[in-house]
Motif scaffolding. Structure first.
Motif, PDB file in Angstrom:
ATOM      1  N   LYS A   2       0.922  -1.087   0.085  1.00 39.61           N
ATOM      2  CA  LYS A   2      -0.025  -0.056   0.006  1.00 39.61           C
ATOM      3  C   LYS A   2       0.902   1.301  -0.087  1.00 39.61           C
ATOM      4  CE  LYS A   2      -4.374  -1.195   2.002  1.00 39.61           C
ATOM      5  NZ  LYS A   2      -5.316  -0.948   3.223  1.00 39.61           N
ATOM      6  N   THR A   4       1.236   5.553   1.105  1.00 39.04           N
ATOM      7  CA  THR A   4       0.656   6.261   2.128  1.00 39.04           C
ATOM      8  C   THR A   4       0.581   7.512   1.743  1.00 39.04           C
ATOM      9  OG1 THR A   4       1.846   4.479   3.660  1.00 39.04           O
ATOM     10  CG2 THR A   4       1.412   6.748   4.646  1.00 39.04           C
ATOM     11  N   ARG A  21     -12.002   9.587   2.890  1.00 38.80           N
ATOM     12  CA  ARG A  21     -12.513   8.332   2.536  1.00 38.80           C
ATOM     13  C   ARG A  21     -12.204   7.978   1.260  1.00 38.80           C
ATOM     14  NH1 ARG A  21     -18.245   9.697   5.561  1.00 38.80           N
ATOM     15  NH2 ARG A  21     -17.830   8.499   7.533  1.00 38.80           N
ATOM     16  N   VAL A  24      -8.856   5.822   0.650  1.00 37.58           N
ATOM     17  CA  VAL A  24      -8.858   4.539   1.240  1.00 37.58           C
ATOM     18  C   VAL A  24      -9.731   3.589   0.215  1.00 37.58           C
ATOM     19  CG1 VAL A  24      -9.780   3.076   3.366  1.00 37.58           C
ATOM     20  CG2 VAL A  24      -8.508   5.204   3.629  1.00 37.58           C
ATOM     21  N   ASP A  25     -11.053   4.037  -0.120  1.00 32.30           N
ATOM     22  CA  ASP A  25     -12.084   3.226  -0.605  1.00 32.30           C
ATOM     23  C   ASP A  25     -11.783   2.996  -2.095  1.00 32.30           C
ATOM     24  OD1 ASP A  25     -13.464   2.875   1.793  1.00 32.30           O
ATOM     25  OD2 ASP A  25     -14.848   4.462   1.381  1.00 32.30           O
ATOM     26  N   ASP A  28      -7.101   2.687  -2.062  1.00 31.53           N
ATOM     27  CA  ASP A  28      -6.569   1.668  -1.263  1.00 31.53           C
ATOM     28  C   ASP A  28      -5.313   2.257  -0.688  1.00 31.53           C
ATOM     29  OD1 ASP A  28      -6.379  -0.875   0.064  1.00 31.53           O
ATOM     30  OD2 ASP A  28      -5.206  -1.646  -1.230  1.00 31.53           O
ATOM     31  N   TYR A  29      -5.415   3.528  -0.315  1.00 30.36           N
ATOM     32  CA  TYR A  29      -4.144   4.262   0.363  1.00 30.36           C
ATOM     33  C   TYR A  29      -4.319   3.940   1.889  1.00 30.36           C
ATOM     34  CZ  TYR A  29      -1.925   6.888  -3.456  1.00 30.36           C
ATOM     35  OH  TYR A  29      -0.930   7.072  -4.368  1.00 30.36           O
ATOM     36  N   ASP A  30      -3.120   4.025   2.837  1.00 25.68           N
ATOM     37  CA  ASP A  30      -3.192   4.173   4.141  1.00 25.68           C
ATOM     38  C   ASP A  30      -2.967   5.732   4.328  1.00 25.68           C
ATOM     39  OD1 ASP A  30      -3.230   1.641   5.259  1.00 25.68           O
ATOM     40  OD2 ASP A  30      -0.996   1.257   5.086  1.00 25.68           O
ATOM     41  N   HIS A  32      -2.710   8.836   6.978  1.00 22.39           N
ATOM     42  CA  HIS A  32      -2.349   9.573   8.411  1.00 22.39           C
ATOM     43  C   HIS A  32      -2.541  10.945   8.332  1.00 22.39           C
ATOM     44  CE1 HIS A  32      -0.462   5.464   9.637  1.00 22.39           C
ATOM     45  NE2 HIS A  32      -0.314   5.549   8.172  1.00 22.39           N
ATOM     46  N   THR A  50     -12.306   3.586   8.904  1.00 23.81           N
ATOM     47  CA  THR A  50     -11.319   2.434   8.739  1.00 23.81           C
ATOM     48  C   THR A  50     -10.170   2.963   7.577  1.00 23.81           C
ATOM     49  OG1 THR A  50     -13.017   1.008   9.189  1.00 23.81           O
ATOM     50  CG2 THR A  50     -11.092   0.099   7.866  1.00 23.81           C
ATOM     51  N   GLY A  51      -9.066   2.627   8.073  1.00 24.87           N
ATOM     52  CA  GLY A  51      -7.833   2.917   7.238  1.00 24.87           C
ATOM     53  C   GLY A  51      -7.317   4.293   7.301  1.00 24.87           C
ATOM     54  N   THR A  53      -5.600   7.049  10.190  1.00 25.22           N
ATOM     55  CA  THR A  53      -5.006   7.055  11.728  1.00 25.22           C
ATOM     56  C   THR A  53      -5.125   8.611  11.996  1.00 25.22           C
ATOM     57  OG1 THR A  53      -4.027   5.394  11.578  1.00 25.22           O
ATOM     58  CG2 THR A  53      -3.340   6.692  13.344  1.00 25.22           C
TER      59      THR A  53
END
Length: 302
Positions: A2, A4, A21, A24-25, A28-30, A32, A50-51, A53
Motif C-alpha cells: 500500500k 501512504t 474516505r 481509502v475506498d 486503497d491508500y493508508d 495518516h 477505517t484505514g 489514523t
C-alpha cells in the motif's frame, strides 16, 4: 504494498472526511492525518474511519513528528497548516528527498501589501517546501499563479461537499405555498460571517417578514448579541448527519459574509437543490451560482 498519504492539517472539518474516505475506498491508500485539536473553532467531532489514523499535532515534540513521517515513508504529503513551524520543518526535509508536497489553500488575491510582499518572496522558497498547489477554485488558481506555481503544478477542487449525502436530500421546489417559509444560515457566529448584518436586517423587516422565519444554526462569539425575537430561531451546531436530517424544514440558504474565501456550505446546498442568497464576496460563487437562477448575489449590505 500500500501507498501512504500524510496530511498535515490545521483544524479538521467535516468536508475533509469524504476526501479522506476516497483515498481509502477508491485508491486503497493508508492515510495518516496530523491535525490541530486545541483552539478549535467548531464542535465538529471526527467519526471513526477505517484505514485512517489521526494524531494530535500537539503530542509531538522536537523532531518526533519528522521521525513519524519518515517512518511512514509517504508517497505524497498534503499540508494546509503553513503557520505551524513543526509542519514546515517536516516538509522542508521531505522536499530534499523529492517527495511531493502539496499545499492547499482557499485564499483569494486581494492585492494587499502583505500579499504583494509574499508574491515577491514566495517563489524563492516554493521549491524548498512545495511541489504542487491544490486550490479550491478559479480565484485561488489566480493566487497560486501569482505565487509562482505553473499550470502543471496546480490542482483544482481542494474543498468539497460530501456530495453523496447532500444529493440524497435534494429538494424539488415549486415556489408555491407548500415550501417551508424558512430561511437558513449555517456557520460560525462571527463578525466576518456577517451574521450580525443578517440579524439586523431580519429585525428591521418587522411585519414585512410575513409568515417567513429565519433560523441560524451554529455557535460563536456573537451568539449573545442576538437575543430572541419573533420568527427567529437559533439552533446549536449540528454534526453533518444531523443537519441533513432537518433540511426539509428549510427552503433557502443565506450566506451574508463580509469575507468568505470559499464556502463549502454553498456547494452542499447547491447539491441539495436549495435556492441561495449570498454576499458577493464568497469565493465559491463562480462555480455554484448562476445570477438570478435560484440565487441572488448581493453587492451591497443586507
Amino acid at each position: 504494498m500500500k501507498k501512504t498519504i500524510v496530511y498535515l492539517y490545521a483544524e479538521l472539518m467535516g468536508y475533509q472526511i469524504p476526501v479522506l474516505r476516497e483515498y481509502v475506498d477508491k485508491y486503497d491508500y493508508d492515510v495518516h492525518v496530523v491535525h490541530a485539536v486545541s483552539g478549535k473553532l467548531s464542535k465538529y467531532e471526527i467519526p471513526e474511519l477505517t484505514g485512517i489514523t489521526f494524531y494530535d499535532k500537539d503530542q509531538f515534540k522536537g523532531s518526533e513528528l519528522l521521525d513519524l513521517v519518515r517512518s511512514l515513508d509517504p508517497s505524497i504529503v498534503y499540508v494546509s497548516g503553513w503557520m505551524y513551524f513543526i509542519y514546515t520543518k517536516v516538509i522542508y526535509s521531505l522536499r530534499k528527498k523529492n517527495i511531493p508536497v502539496v499545499t492547499g489553500f482557499d485564499d483569494i488575491w486581494h492585492g494587499t501589501l502583505k500579499q504583494r510582499i509574499g508574491k515577491l518572496i514566495f517563489p524563492f522558497f516554493k521549491k524548498k517546501f512545495f511541489s504542487h498547489a491544490w486550490v479550491a477554485g478559479p480565484y485561488q488558481y489566480e493566487y497560486a499563479k501569482k505565487l509562482g506555481f505553473v499550470n502543471e503544478e496546480i490542482i483544482y477542487n481542494c474543498l468539497s461537499a460530501d456530495v453523496s449525502k447532500f444529493i440524497s436530500c435534494k429538494k424539488k421546489h415549486d415556489f408555491g405555498n407548500s415550501i417551508p417559509h424558512n430561511f437558513l444560515y449555517v456557520g460560525r457566529f462571527h463578525e466576518v460571517k456577517g451574521v450580525d448584518i443578517l440579524y439586523e436586517a431580519w429585525k428591521r423587516l418587522g411585519k414585512d417578514r410575513g409568515d417567513w422565519k429565519l433560523t441560524m444554526i451554529g455557535n460563536g462569539p456573537l451568539l449573545a448579541d442576538m437575543p430572541e425575537m419573533e420568527s427567529f430561531e437559533i439552533r446549536d451546531f449540528m454534526q453533518p448527519e444531523e443537519l441533513i436530517s432537518v433540511l426539509e424544514d428549510y427552503s433557502c440558504l443565506v450566506i451574508p459574509s463580509r469575507n468568505e474565501q470559499w464556502s463549502v456550505a454553498m456547494h452542499e446546498f447547491a447539491v441539495a437543490g436549495f435556492p441561495m442568497i449570498s454576499s458577493h464576496v464568497c469565493g465559491a460563487i463562480p462555480l455554484f451560482i448562476i445570477p438570478n437562477y435560484k440565487t441572488i448575489s448581493s453587492q451591497g449590505r443586507f
